[in-house]
Design an enzyme around this catalytic site. Sequence first.
Site, PDB file in Angstrom:
ATOM      1  CG  HIS A 206       2.228  -2.744  17.040  1.00 22.41           C
ATOM      2  ND1 HIS A 206       1.900  -3.706  16.119  1.00 22.41           N
ATOM      3  CD2 HIS A 206       1.549  -3.072  18.159  1.00 22.41           C
ATOM      4  CE1 HIS A 206       1.058  -4.568  16.653  1.00 22.41           C
ATOM      5  NE2 HIS A 206       0.832  -4.204  17.904  1.00 22.41           N
ATOM      6  CG  ASP A 239       3.397  -4.757  13.284  1.00 24.41           C
ATOM      7  OD1 ASP A 239       4.216  -4.146  14.001  1.00 24.41           O
ATOM      8  OD2 ASP A 239       2.237  -5.016  13.639  1.00 24.41           O
ATOM      9  CB  SER A 321       0.331  -6.814  19.656  1.00 25.32           C
ATOM     10  OG  SER A 321      -0.836  -6.334  19.065  1.00 25.32           O
TER      11      SER A 321
END
Length: 478
Positions: A206, A239, A321
């Site tokens: 992402h 992910d 992230s």
Amino acid sequence: MSTENEGTAVPPAPSAPPVPVDAPAAPAPQAQAPQGPYGQDAQGQAPQGSQGQGASGDAGHPGTSSSAPDPSWPPPPPPTAPYGDGGSGSGPGGWGSSYQQPAPKSGRGRGGLVAAVLVAALVAGGFGGGLGYVLAKDNDESTGSTTVSASANGGDVKRDPGTTAGVASKALPSTVTIEAESTSGEGGTGTGFVFDKQGHIVTNNHVVADAVDGGKLTATFPTGKKYDAEVVGHAQGYDVAVIKLKDAPSDLKPLTLGDSDKVAVGDSTIAIGAPFGLSDTVTTGIISAKNRPVASSDGSGSQASYMSALQTDASINPGNSGGPLLDAQGNVIGINSAIQSTGNGGFGTGQSGSIGLGFAIPINQAKYVAQELIKNGKPVYAKIGASVSLDDSSDGAQITDQGAGGAAPVEPGGPAAKAGLKPGDVITKLDDRVIDSGPTLIGEIWTHQPGDKVTITYERGGKQDTVDVTLGSRVGDN
């Protein structure tokens, strides 16, 4: 549950996963998951009429249930869950788009930060002044003098390799702040770390999603040196993504990978990332839990990610992230990917922040995925060849009566069929792991590799039985 696009309040596993850690430029509407069973069939598609599980996403969005079924892969995202990231994720909406630095607003924004800094300085000053007064008063009563002499040298400060400062000083030079921008100019900020000397950087899917189709991607080291980069491969379901630096320097130092299977609850953790765009930030905590079922989505309503995550209370926020979660020796044990959060964050972005519930993809799984992406450019998923319901439950993962797009719920000739599993069977354990829902089963299956043999415990007609299954494989997210 999720991060760099980062996410929401964590519902009891399997209901709502955490939010991705990334923060979106503007709040996105909560994604709705289709009702009905989730299909993890041979194609990895979700069956029609299936209902997705609520998920937490990037830092701070609560999960919600949804309605219409989506027959196509990838599986429908859980109701809502923001990424915990340094990736994307919106405020009250669904998860995470990448974090964008908000434009300054008159009377706020930067001024708010300055005010906070001033308050902190005043508190410290007040404490120091009070302490100085007491010392002077005592000294005056005993000697009549208020002179205080300080040593010119307080001694050398030692930062041993095992200390947080020692670990950070060694790991920071091998972490990068990633900026991804789409062809339309949209994008966000995340984190990554050096995987090998060839210039490969591991991060979250992402984090780089905006730059996949012709967008712009850059990676900046703590020294300020910035490199253009390109996406080598990305895996929506896991992910995980791998990018490669263009004109990579010859002195890259890959971070040492640890063994996430040997991590214990209570172990110290160190997270490195760019929370809210603040690059090279180091936070600490412990492993709060293992094998935490987490589901998250990008807020588009089309795809979801599942993991059996490491949970940590190290502060993780949008922008973290894709960054490394380290153990006390500096070994990478996970990739920070999502957070659970309850409210909107500061800095005028409306993005939720850390409440001490962060989630990381175990490095043993991420390493396998990264190697496949570097080798083939596409992810490879383990599968049982059966569609399971994503309905909120605590009884197990039930094989549905209908597969994705009208396909058979149990793939003919697939692993589940060969093992004798049938529609209506409720899977309650995979090896020694308790399975309480479809998302939990998917996350556990994906911790394995194709060809692995697992023991499945299931219930049929009120009776319990076990069967050995050799996992099959599916290539790609589509």
